[in-house]
Scaffold this active site. Structure first.
Site, PDB file in Angstrom:
ATOM      1  N   GLU A 264       0.829  -1.052  -0.086  1.00 14.25           N
ATOM      2  CA  GLU A 264       0.094   0.187   0.076  1.00 14.25           C
ATOM      3  C   GLU A 264       1.102   1.154  -0.015  1.00 14.25           C
ATOM      4  OE1 GLU A 264      -3.474   0.069   0.204  1.00 14.25           O
ATOM      5  OE2 GLU A 264      -4.137  -1.841   0.690  1.00 14.25           O
TER       6      GLU A 264
HETATM    7 ZN   LIG Z   1      -6.745  -1.102  -3.045  1.00 22.60          ZN
END
Ligand SMILES: [Zn+2]
Length: 295
Positions: A264
Site C-alpha cells: 500500500e
Molecule cells: Zn486497493
C-alpha cells in the site's frame, strides 16, 4: 473538478507511455493484453527481462479504480528497469517480469471523468442508479459496481461484505471470478504459475503478506515482505484476522501457493495527490531489483 485529475494517470496516457517504451527499448519489452474490461478497454500486460526464463514474477496495479497512481508507478518502474538492464546494469536477472499496471481501467476512467468516462449506455445507466455520492472521484469498483479485490475465490463465501449489491466499493460480486477483470488475472496466473506476485494498492504505507499460510510458503512470503519493508520503510503487518479476504493476493496464496504480497503506497486518501508521487517513487524505485536478487 475533473480537469485537474485528467492531468493525472488515465488508461490512454498509460498506453502512450508504454508504446514509447516499446519504441525506445525494442527487443527488450513485449506488450499484449490479457483481456478487455466490461467497457472494452485493454488490460495490458507488459513483459520485461528474460521473457523465456523459468522464473516469473507478476506485478499488478490499479485493481481499485481510485488507486491509479499505482499504474503510474509500475510503468515508471518498468522504464527504470529497462534503463538499468539496457544502459549499464551489469547484473543478469534470469527472470521474466510480468506487469499488469491497470487491472481496472474502467474504475480509473470513472474517477477521472465521471460517468462520461464510461462509453457503453447500459453500463452508464446502471452506474447512475447505484452511485451513492455526488461524483465518482473515489470509485474503487469496476464498471459493474463489483470490488474486484473481493471477487477472488479465497474465503469468498465466508466473507460477508459490507455491501450486498453493486456499489462504489466493498461489494464482492454474485460469485467468485464473476468479473472479466478478475478472470483475466486468474487465467494468467494459472497459466504462468509465477514464483511471486506483488499487488500494488494505495494507501497507508503498509505491507500485507499474512493469510495464515504455513511452512515454506509462509517463510518465502515473509522473506519477500521483509525485502519490500527494508527497501520502502513501509510497515509489515502480521496477522490476517482483521483483514477482508477474497483479494488477488489471498487467492494467489491460498489456491496457487504462490508467495504473494500487497504493498500500500502513499499516506493520504486515495486518489493520492500528485504531490506524493516523488516520495513514493524514491521509496519504491529499487523494489524490482531487490526482489529479483532474492528470487
Ligand atoms: Zn486497493
Amino acid at each position: 473538478m475533473y480537469n485537474e485529475r485528467i492531468l493525472q494517470y488515465e488508461h490512454e496516457t498509460m498506453g502512450k507511455e508504454i508504446r514509447d517504451l516499446l519504441y525506445r527499448y525494442q527487443g527488450n519489452i513485449w506488450l499484449d493484453s490479457v483481456g478487455r474490461s466490461f467497457d472494452d478497454r485493454e488490460i495490458y500486460r507488459i513483459i520485461v527481462g528474460n521473457r523465456t526464463a523459468e522464473k516469473k514474477i507478476l506485478f499488478t496495479g490499479a485493481i481499485h479504480g481510485r488507486e491509479y497512481m499505482t499504474a503510474k508507478l509500475l510503468v515508471k518502474q518498468t522504464e527504470h528497469f529497462l534503463q538499468y538492464m539496457c544502459e549499464g546494469g551489469n547484473e543478469d536477472f534470469d527472470v521474466a517480469v510480468h506487469v499488469i499496471p491497470m487491472v481496472n481501467p474502467d474504475g480509473a476512467a470513472l474517477c477521472h471523468r465521471g460517468i462520461e468516462g464510461i462509453r457503453k449506455k447500459e453500463l452508464k445507466e446502471k452506474l447512475l442508479k447505484i452511485k451513492e455520492k455526488e461524483d465518482f472521484v473515489r470509485w474503487k469498483s469496476n464498471a459493474r459496481g463489483v470490488d474486484l479485490n473481493r471477487n477472488f475465490d479465497a474465503f469468498w463465501k465466508e466473507y460477508s461484505c459490507e455491501k450486498q449489491k453493486p456499489s462504489a466499493e466493498k461489494y464482492k460480486g454474485a460469485y467468485p471470478e464473476s468479473e472479466v477483470e478478475t478472470k483475466a488475472l486468474t487465467r494468467l496466473t494459472r497459466k504462468e504459475k509465477f514464483q511471486a506476485t506483488i499487488s500494488y494498492h494505495s494507501s497507508g504505507e503498509v505491507i500485507y503478506w499474512d493469510f495464515g499460510q504455513q511452512g515454506k510458503l509462509r517463510e518465502d512470503t515473509k522473506k519477500l515482505a521483509k525485502v519490500i519493508g527494508d527497501t520502502t520503510g513501509y510497515e509489515i503487518i502480521d496477522g490476517w484476522d482483521k483483514i477482508a479476504p477474497a483479494g488477488y493476493k489471498d487467492w494467489a496464496l491460498l489456491e496457487m501457493k504462490i508467495p504473494s504480497v500487497t504493498i500500500e503506497i502513499g499516506k493520504g486518501d486515495s486518489p493520492l495527490s500528485e504531490n506524493e508521487f516523488p516520495e513514493i517513487w524514491e521509496k519504491n524505485k529499487d523494489i524490482w531489483k531487490n526482489i529479483l536478487r532474492i528470487m
